[in-house]
Design an enzyme around this catalytic site. Sequence first.
Site, short mmCIF file in Angstrom:
data_model
loop_
_atom_site.label_atom_id
_atom_site.label_comp_id
_atom_site.label_asym_id
_atom_site.label_seq_id
_atom_site.Cartn_x
_atom_site.Cartn_y
_atom_site.Cartn_z
N PRO A 191 0.80 -1.23 0.00
CA PRO A 191 0.00 0.00 0.00
C PRO A 191 0.83 1.28 0.00
O PRO A 191 1.55 1.56 0.95
CB PRO A 191 -0.83 -0.11 1.28
CG PRO A 191 -0.09 -1.08 2.14
CD PRO A 191 0.68 -1.97 1.24
N GLU A 192 0.74 2.03 -1.07
CA GLU A 192 1.29 3.37 -1.12
C GLU A 192 0.09 4.31 -1.23
O GLU A 192 -1.04 3.89 -1.01
CB GLU A 192 2.27 3.50 -2.31
CG GLU A 192 3.43 2.49 -2.20
CD GLU A 192 4.44 2.57 -3.34
OE1 GLU A 192 4.57 3.63 -3.94
OE2 GLU A 192 5.10 1.55 -3.61
#
Length: 293
Positions: free
Chosen positions: A2-3
Amino acid sequence: MPELPEVEVVRRGLEAHVAGRVIAEVEVFHPRSVRRHVPGPVDFSARLVGRRVQATRRRGKYLWLELGGDAHADEPGEAVLGHLGMSGQLLLQPPATVDQTHLRVRLRFADAGPELRFVDQRTFGGLSLEDLVEVDGATVPRPVAHIGRDPMDPAFDIATVVRAMRRKHTEVKRALLDQTLVSGIGNIYADEALWRARLHWARPTDKLSSAKARELLDAATQVMNEALGAGGTSFDALYVNVNGQSGYFERSLAVYGQEGMPCPRCGRPIRREPFMNRSSYSCPRCQPRPRAA
DNA sequence: TAATGGTCCTGTTTGC
DNA sequence: TGCAAACAGGACCATT
């Protein structure tokens, strides 16, 4: 992994399905997942019960639930701050759903609707209850005070970031990953942005022209916006699924994870190089190594 | 096995 | 030269 785009997909899911609801019960199954909540798991659970989720916010890779129902109305508010780390997921599921193997925290609501589950294989992520503070015209949880604005923030000022980046004495990819400079960019989008801007990751920031630094930041913004679109399209409205596999942007990646595959621009095989105990992917022709490494 | 990676922590280096 | 700030790199995790 997750960015920013993945976290924003999650935030939107929470906004749609958690905002306005009152927390009724909190279970912590792994103390490490609330380690940033200094008073401990028992305090974390006790202080959330009865609170209403007023809004959902995000800066970079951090997201938080603004809480109401505070006994002290004149004090600055509080929020449940969350970071997904590498493998964290926030899932909305019917209470009857079988517990996941790596279920770490469960929030049940007073309406008996879908519960919020924090599932995290590697426990790099976590939840905590934090005071909200005012920083530079924005209200953020205290641990987020030192995090820079992300490119999707309406108040993001690219000229300021360009100046700050060129003042640093470091490699350009390190600067992209520096969350105090500009937030939300991780290893994947850093590599993609560097490829779009035709920059090798080891290029020194103090040797970049202002135009090139701006081009790089624009590329990062663009690639994250495209990813957000792709992730949002495949998003199941009933479930908040953070898993990178759920979006379809993966097939649009030019270099990340593409070792040996042809560069979409020039056809040369993509190379993989060690970088900070991990990997950096780039095109040997489009992104030549700087002369003095 | 070594690779995966965001953040925190620590030891080192740089700049003023 | 002395100090503070900036920087670099390892630790933390679990799984394949």
